[in-house]
Design a protein around this motif. Structure first.
Motif, short mmCIF file in Angstrom:
data_model
loop_
_atom_site.label_atom_id
_atom_site.label_comp_id
_atom_site.label_asym_id
_atom_site.label_seq_id
_atom_site.Cartn_x
_atom_site.Cartn_y
_atom_site.Cartn_z
N GLU A 3 -20.51 -20.53 -39.45
CA GLU A 3 -21.05 -21.46 -40.45
C GLU A 3 -22.27 -20.88 -41.14
OE1 GLU A 3 -20.30 -24.94 -41.69
OE2 GLU A 3 -18.49 -23.78 -41.23
N TYR B 93 -27.54 -32.02 -39.43
CA TYR B 93 -26.89 -31.40 -40.59
C TYR B 93 -25.44 -31.86 -40.74
CZ TYR B 93 -25.77 -27.92 -44.10
OH TYR B 93 -25.38 -27.31 -45.27
N ASN B 94 -24.72 -31.90 -39.63
CA ASN B 94 -23.37 -32.49 -39.64
C ASN B 94 -23.06 -33.04 -38.25
OD1 ASN B 94 -22.37 -30.36 -38.00
ND2 ASN B 94 -21.83 -29.14 -39.80
N ASN C 24 -21.99 -20.98 -45.03
CA ASN C 24 -22.59 -22.24 -45.49
C ASN C 24 -24.00 -21.97 -46.04
OD1 ASN C 24 -23.88 -24.83 -45.58
ND2 ASN C 24 -22.30 -25.62 -44.21
#
Length: 344
Positions: free
Chosen positions: A24, A145-146, A28
Protein backbone atom coordinates in the motif's frame (compact mmCIF):
# COMPACT_ATOMS: atom_id res chain seq x y z
CA UNK A 1 -14.64 -6.81 20.24
CA UNK A 2 -15.60 -7.88 16.73
CA UNK A 3 -12.18 -7.65 15.14
CA UNK A 4 -10.97 -9.62 12.16
CA UNK A 5 -7.40 -9.98 13.48
CA UNK A 6 -8.57 -11.00 16.94
CA UNK A 7 -10.29 -13.93 15.22
CA UNK A 8 -7.58 -14.68 12.63
CA UNK A 9 -4.60 -14.80 14.98
CA UNK A 10 -2.21 -16.99 12.99
CA UNK A 11 1.29 -15.73 12.23
CA UNK A 12 0.53 -16.02 8.51
CA UNK A 13 -2.19 -13.39 8.97
CA UNK A 14 0.28 -10.92 10.46
CA UNK A 15 2.70 -11.73 7.61
CA UNK A 16 -0.09 -10.99 5.15
CA UNK A 17 -1.07 -7.72 6.84
CA UNK A 18 2.46 -6.30 6.74
CA UNK A 19 3.01 -7.50 3.17
CA UNK A 20 -0.23 -5.77 2.19
CA UNK A 21 0.71 -2.60 4.10
CA UNK A 22 4.13 -2.31 2.46
CA UNK A 23 2.48 -2.74 -0.94
CA UNK A 24 0.00 0.00 0.00
CA UNK A 25 2.88 2.38 0.72
CA UNK A 26 4.10 1.56 -2.78
CA UNK A 27 0.86 2.41 -4.61
CA UNK A 28 -1.13 4.68 -2.29
CA UNK A 29 -0.07 8.32 -2.55
CA UNK A 30 -2.06 9.39 0.53
CA UNK A 31 -0.51 6.71 2.72
CA UNK A 32 3.03 7.35 1.49
CA UNK A 33 3.27 10.51 3.61
CA UNK A 34 3.50 8.27 6.70
CA UNK A 35 6.02 5.83 5.23
CA UNK A 36 9.36 7.13 6.52
CA UNK A 37 8.11 7.61 10.08
CA UNK A 38 6.62 4.10 9.95
CA UNK A 39 9.93 2.60 8.80
CA UNK A 40 11.85 4.45 11.50
CA UNK A 41 9.55 3.17 14.27
CA UNK A 42 10.03 -0.37 12.97
CA UNK A 43 13.79 0.23 13.46
CA UNK A 44 14.53 0.27 9.74
CA UNK A 45 17.25 2.90 9.66
CA UNK A 46 20.34 3.67 7.58
CA UNK A 47 18.27 4.75 4.57
CA UNK A 48 19.46 7.70 2.49
CA UNK A 49 17.36 10.23 0.54
CA UNK A 50 13.97 9.36 -0.92
CA UNK A 51 12.81 5.87 -0.08
CA UNK A 52 10.46 3.76 -2.21
CA UNK A 53 8.97 0.31 -1.61
CA UNK A 54 9.96 -2.04 -4.40
CA UNK A 55 8.24 -5.27 -3.28
CA UNK A 56 7.13 -7.35 -0.30
CA UNK A 57 7.67 -11.12 -0.55
CA UNK A 58 6.14 -13.71 1.76
CA UNK A 59 7.55 -17.19 2.41
CA UNK A 60 10.65 -16.73 0.28
CA UNK A 61 12.88 -19.67 1.22
CA UNK A 62 10.62 -20.20 4.26
CA UNK A 63 11.10 -16.66 5.59
CA UNK A 64 8.05 -14.80 6.87
CA UNK A 65 8.57 -11.56 4.96
CA UNK A 66 11.28 -9.82 2.94
CA UNK A 67 10.69 -6.21 1.96
CA UNK A 68 12.88 -4.59 -0.68
CA UNK A 69 13.31 -0.81 -0.46
CA UNK A 70 15.10 1.58 -2.76
CA UNK A 71 16.94 4.67 -1.56
CA UNK A 72 19.51 6.93 -3.21
CA UNK A 73 22.17 4.22 -2.74
CA UNK A 74 20.16 1.45 -4.38
CA UNK A 75 18.03 -1.48 -3.25
CA UNK A 76 18.06 -2.75 0.33
CA UNK A 77 16.27 -5.80 1.67
CA UNK A 78 14.73 -6.08 5.14
CA UNK A 79 14.07 -9.59 6.48
CA UNK A 80 11.28 -10.06 9.05
CA UNK A 81 10.85 -13.07 11.31
CA UNK A 82 7.36 -12.70 12.76
CA UNK A 83 5.95 -14.35 15.90
CA UNK A 84 2.72 -14.14 17.89
CA UNK A 85 3.36 -16.16 21.07
CA UNK A 86 5.82 -18.83 19.91
CA UNK A 87 9.55 -18.33 20.18
CA UNK A 88 12.76 -19.11 18.29
CA UNK A 89 13.26 -22.73 17.29
CA UNK A 90 16.57 -24.44 16.54
CA UNK A 91 18.91 -22.21 14.47
CA UNK A 92 16.28 -20.45 12.36
CA UNK A 93 17.60 -16.91 12.89
CA UNK A 94 21.16 -17.92 12.03
CA UNK A 95 19.93 -19.93 9.05
CA UNK A 96 18.03 -16.95 7.61
CA UNK A 97 21.14 -14.78 7.89
CA UNK A 98 23.15 -17.44 6.09
CA UNK A 99 20.55 -17.67 3.31
CA UNK A 100 20.28 -13.89 2.91
CA UNK A 101 23.64 -12.46 3.99
CA UNK A 102 23.19 -9.25 1.99
CA UNK A 103 20.04 -8.05 3.75
CA UNK A 104 20.32 -4.50 5.08
CA UNK A 105 18.42 -5.31 8.30
CA UNK A 106 17.09 -8.35 10.12
CA UNK A 107 13.97 -7.73 12.22
CA UNK A 108 12.52 -10.03 14.89
CA UNK A 109 8.89 -8.93 15.20
CA UNK A 110 6.80 -10.41 17.99
CA UNK A 111 3.34 -9.40 19.20
CA UNK A 112 3.43 -11.37 22.45
CA UNK A 113 5.75 -10.98 25.42
CA UNK A 114 9.47 -11.33 24.67
CA UNK A 115 11.21 -12.82 27.69
CA UNK A 116 14.81 -12.05 28.67
CA UNK A 117 16.32 -15.30 27.36
CA UNK A 118 14.60 -14.76 24.02
CA UNK A 119 15.83 -11.16 23.80
CA UNK A 120 19.41 -12.26 24.44
CA UNK A 121 19.27 -14.90 21.68
CA UNK A 122 17.73 -12.49 19.18
CA UNK A 123 20.32 -9.78 19.80
CA UNK A 124 23.16 -12.33 19.73
CA UNK A 125 22.02 -13.33 16.23
CA UNK A 126 22.16 -9.74 14.99
CA UNK A 127 18.43 -9.02 14.78
CA UNK A 128 16.63 -5.88 15.93
CA UNK A 129 13.56 -6.47 18.10
CA UNK A 130 10.19 -4.96 17.23
CA UNK A 131 7.48 -5.58 19.81
CA UNK A 132 3.79 -4.77 20.00
CA UNK A 133 4.50 -1.35 21.56
CA UNK A 134 6.72 -0.46 18.58
CA UNK A 135 4.03 -1.57 16.13
CA UNK A 136 1.37 0.43 17.96
CA UNK A 137 3.50 3.58 17.80
CA UNK A 138 4.26 2.99 14.12
CA UNK A 139 0.58 2.59 13.18
CA UNK A 140 -0.87 5.25 15.48
CA UNK A 141 -0.42 8.29 13.15
CA UNK A 142 -2.52 6.67 10.41
CA UNK A 143 -4.59 4.14 12.35
CA UNK A 144 -7.85 5.62 11.03
CA UNK A 145 -6.69 5.76 7.42
CA UNK A 146 -8.85 2.77 6.47
CA UNK A 147 -10.71 -0.09 8.11
CA UNK A 148 -7.99 -2.71 7.61
CA UNK A 149 -5.30 -0.62 9.31
CA UNK A 150 -7.70 0.41 12.07
CA UNK A 151 -8.66 -3.21 12.76
CA UNK A 152 -5.03 -4.28 13.06
CA UNK A 153 -4.17 -1.31 15.26
CA UNK A 154 -7.08 -2.07 17.60
CA UNK A 155 -6.03 -5.72 17.71
CA UNK A 156 -2.47 -4.81 18.74
CA UNK A 157 -3.62 -2.23 21.28
CA UNK A 158 -6.38 -4.24 22.96
CA UNK A 159 -5.33 -7.88 22.59
CA UNK A 160 -1.64 -7.42 23.29
CA UNK A 161 -0.66 -4.12 24.93
CA UNK A 162 -3.78 -3.50 27.07
CA UNK A 163 -4.09 -7.18 27.98
CA UNK A 164 -0.50 -7.39 29.24
CA UNK A 165 -0.85 -4.12 31.16
CA UNK A 166 -4.00 -5.49 32.79
CA UNK A 167 -2.28 -8.75 33.75
CA UNK A 168 0.68 -6.89 35.24
CA UNK A 169 -1.69 -4.70 37.25
CA UNK A 170 -3.42 -7.83 38.56
CA UNK A 171 -0.05 -9.33 39.53
CA UNK A 172 0.98 -6.16 41.38
CA UNK A 173 -2.41 -6.09 43.11
CA UNK A 174 -1.90 -9.72 44.27
CA UNK A 175 -4.54 -11.36 42.07
CA UNK A 176 -2.96 -14.82 41.99
CA UNK A 177 -5.27 -15.98 39.18
CA UNK A 178 -3.22 -13.75 36.83
CA UNK A 179 -0.55 -16.48 36.82
CA UNK A 180 -2.89 -18.60 34.72
CA UNK A 181 -1.59 -16.52 31.82
CA UNK A 182 1.72 -17.43 30.23
CA UNK A 183 2.51 -13.69 30.11
CA UNK A 184 2.41 -13.39 33.91
CA UNK A 185 4.53 -16.50 34.40
CA UNK A 186 7.06 -15.35 31.82
CA UNK A 187 7.11 -11.82 33.19
CA UNK A 188 7.88 -12.93 36.76
CA UNK A 189 10.63 -15.43 35.95
CA UNK A 190 12.03 -13.39 33.05
CA UNK A 191 12.51 -10.44 35.40
CA UNK A 192 14.26 -12.78 37.84
CA UNK A 193 16.41 -14.14 35.02
CA UNK A 194 17.48 -10.62 34.08
CA UNK A 195 18.33 -9.78 37.70
CA UNK A 196 20.42 -12.95 38.08
CA UNK A 197 22.16 -12.70 34.72
CA UNK A 198 25.92 -12.54 35.26
CA UNK A 199 25.59 -13.39 38.97
CA UNK A 200 25.14 -17.16 38.71
CA UNK A 201 27.13 -19.73 36.75
CA UNK A 202 24.07 -21.40 35.25
CA UNK A 203 20.69 -20.02 34.15
CA UNK A 204 18.20 -21.61 31.77
CA UNK A 205 14.65 -20.43 31.00
CA UNK A 206 12.02 -22.96 29.83
CA UNK A 207 8.26 -23.06 29.40
CA UNK A 208 5.55 -25.38 28.18
CA UNK A 209 2.08 -26.73 28.93
CA UNK A 210 0.74 -29.53 31.12
CA UNK A 211 -1.49 -32.29 29.75
CA UNK A 212 -4.59 -30.21 30.52
CA UNK A 213 -3.23 -27.24 28.61
CA UNK A 214 -2.31 -25.06 31.62
CA UNK A 215 1.03 -23.29 31.14
CA UNK A 216 4.15 -23.77 33.25
CA UNK A 217 7.39 -21.80 33.29
CA UNK A 218 10.68 -22.53 34.99
CA UNK A 219 14.08 -20.95 35.48
CA UNK A 220 17.02 -23.20 36.30
CA UNK A 221 19.47 -21.50 38.67
CA UNK A 222 22.02 -24.28 39.33
CA UNK A 223 23.25 -27.59 38.02
CA UNK A 224 25.84 -30.05 39.20
CA UNK A 225 27.41 -33.03 37.43
CA UNK A 226 27.78 -36.58 38.81
CA UNK A 227 25.82 -36.10 42.01
CA UNK A 228 24.33 -39.61 41.90
CA UNK A 229 26.90 -41.74 40.12
CA UNK A 230 26.91 -40.47 36.54
CA UNK A 231 23.65 -38.54 37.04
CA UNK A 232 23.72 -34.80 37.56
CA UNK A 233 21.26 -32.57 39.35
CA UNK A 234 19.35 -29.43 38.40
CA UNK A 235 17.77 -26.80 40.68
CA UNK A 236 15.03 -24.60 39.27
CA UNK A 237 12.18 -22.27 40.12
CA UNK A 238 8.86 -23.28 38.59
CA UNK A 239 5.50 -21.54 38.31
CA UNK A 240 2.61 -23.96 37.97
CA UNK A 241 -0.87 -24.78 39.28
CA UNK A 242 -2.12 -27.19 41.93
CA UNK A 243 -5.75 -27.65 42.96
CA UNK A 244 -6.70 -24.36 41.35
CA UNK A 245 -3.90 -22.38 43.04
CA UNK A 246 -0.79 -20.99 41.38
CA UNK A 247 2.56 -21.28 43.07
CA UNK A 248 6.28 -20.67 42.79
CA UNK A 249 8.33 -23.63 43.91
CA UNK A 250 12.00 -24.53 44.07
CA UNK A 251 12.66 -27.96 42.59
CA UNK A 252 15.39 -30.59 42.68
CA UNK A 253 15.64 -32.73 39.54
CA UNK A 254 17.85 -35.66 38.61
CA UNK A 255 17.24 -38.44 36.10
CA UNK A 256 17.85 -41.24 38.60
CA UNK A 257 16.26 -44.65 39.18
CA UNK A 258 15.38 -46.40 42.46
CA UNK A 259 19.00 -47.40 43.03
CA UNK A 260 19.60 -43.81 44.19
CA UNK A 261 16.23 -43.24 45.86
CA UNK A 262 17.50 -43.20 49.47
CA UNK A 263 20.51 -41.04 48.61
CA UNK A 264 18.36 -38.54 46.74
CA UNK A 265 15.85 -38.35 49.61
CA UNK A 266 18.67 -37.72 52.07
CA UNK A 267 20.00 -34.95 49.86
CA UNK A 268 16.49 -33.52 49.44
CA UNK A 269 16.25 -33.20 53.21
CA UNK A 270 19.45 -31.18 53.24
CA UNK A 271 18.24 -28.97 50.39
CA UNK A 272 14.99 -28.30 52.24
CA UNK A 273 16.98 -27.35 55.31
CA UNK A 274 19.07 -24.94 53.21
CA UNK A 275 15.92 -23.40 51.75
CA UNK A 276 14.31 -22.94 55.16
CA UNK A 277 17.45 -21.26 56.46
CA UNK A 278 17.66 -19.04 53.36
CA UNK A 279 14.08 -17.71 53.61
CA UNK A 280 14.15 -17.39 57.41
CA UNK A 281 13.68 -13.83 58.59
CA UNK A 282 12.12 -12.73 55.30
CA UNK A 283 8.48 -11.78 54.85
CA UNK A 284 7.82 -14.96 52.86
CA UNK A 285 5.11 -17.52 53.65
CA UNK A 286 6.16 -21.06 52.83
CA UNK A 287 3.91 -24.11 52.47
CA UNK A 288 4.66 -27.79 52.98
CA UNK A 289 6.23 -29.28 49.83
CA UNK A 290 5.00 -32.55 48.39
CA UNK A 291 7.00 -35.73 48.98
CA UNK A 292 5.83 -37.28 45.72
CA UNK A 293 8.20 -37.89 42.84
CA UNK A 294 11.56 -39.58 42.46
CA UNK A 295 13.21 -37.65 39.63
CA UNK A 296 11.60 -34.29 40.40
CA UNK A 297 11.17 -33.27 44.05
CA UNK A 298 9.96 -30.11 45.74
CA UNK A 299 12.45 -28.22 47.91
CA UNK A 300 10.32 -25.20 48.78
CA UNK A 301 6.78 -24.09 47.98
CA UNK A 302 5.39 -20.54 47.85
CA UNK A 303 1.75 -19.99 46.91
CA UNK A 304 1.02 -16.67 45.22
CA UNK A 305 -2.22 -16.22 47.18
CA UNK A 306 -0.18 -16.27 50.43
CA UNK A 307 2.67 -14.04 49.25
CA UNK A 308 2.40 -10.58 47.75
CA UNK A 309 3.92 -9.87 44.37
CA UNK A 310 6.04 -7.07 45.77
CA UNK A 311 7.46 -9.25 48.57
CA UNK A 312 8.42 -12.05 46.21
CA UNK A 313 9.70 -9.68 43.52
CA UNK A 314 11.92 -7.92 46.05
CA UNK A 315 13.16 -11.08 47.80
CA UNK A 316 13.51 -13.89 45.31
CA UNK A 317 16.77 -12.65 43.76
CA UNK A 318 18.52 -12.63 47.15
CA UNK A 319 16.99 -16.00 48.05
CA UNK A 320 18.24 -17.48 44.77
CA UNK A 321 21.77 -16.12 45.19
CA UNK A 322 22.10 -17.26 48.78
CA UNK A 323 20.61 -20.69 48.12
CA UNK A 324 22.89 -21.36 45.12
CA UNK A 325 25.95 -20.23 47.08
CA UNK A 326 25.19 -22.71 49.86
CA UNK A 327 24.12 -25.38 47.37
CA UNK A 328 27.51 -25.21 45.66
CA UNK A 329 29.23 -25.52 49.04
CA UNK A 330 27.07 -28.52 49.82
CA UNK A 331 28.13 -30.10 46.54
CA UNK A 332 31.77 -30.05 47.60
CA UNK A 333 31.13 -32.27 50.63
CA UNK A 334 32.52 -35.70 49.77
CA UNK A 335 31.04 -37.78 52.55
CA UNK A 336 27.79 -37.02 54.37
CA UNK A 337 25.66 -34.18 53.05
CA UNK A 338 25.66 -31.99 56.15
CA UNK A 339 25.56 -28.27 55.41
CA UNK A 340 27.41 -27.22 58.58
CA UNK A 341 30.45 -29.28 57.51
CA UNK A 342 30.71 -27.53 54.13
CA UNK A 343 33.40 -24.89 53.66
CA UNK A 344 32.34 -21.30 54.06
Amino acid sequence: MNNLFAIATKELVTDAFFAWLFEEFKVNDGLRAYQNDFLSKLKIDGLVGDVFIEKAERQKNNTDLIVTLKDSHGCKSILFENKIHTTIHSNQLKNYKNKFPNCHKFIYMKLGYIHFSERMKVVANGYDIVGSADIELALRPFKDYNLIINQYYEYIKICHIDRCENLLERMVNNDSSAYGSIFSQHKFLSDLHEKLNGKLNYLNFKHGANNGGTPWTHLSIAQMDQVYGSHGENIFWRIDKRSGRYYLRLNQYSYVDKNYESEKKERLGELRKLFAETVAGRDIVTSKPSNRGLKESEIGLLFFDKNSYRTLFDSIEAVSLEFVKRYEQLGRCKEKLVSTECPK
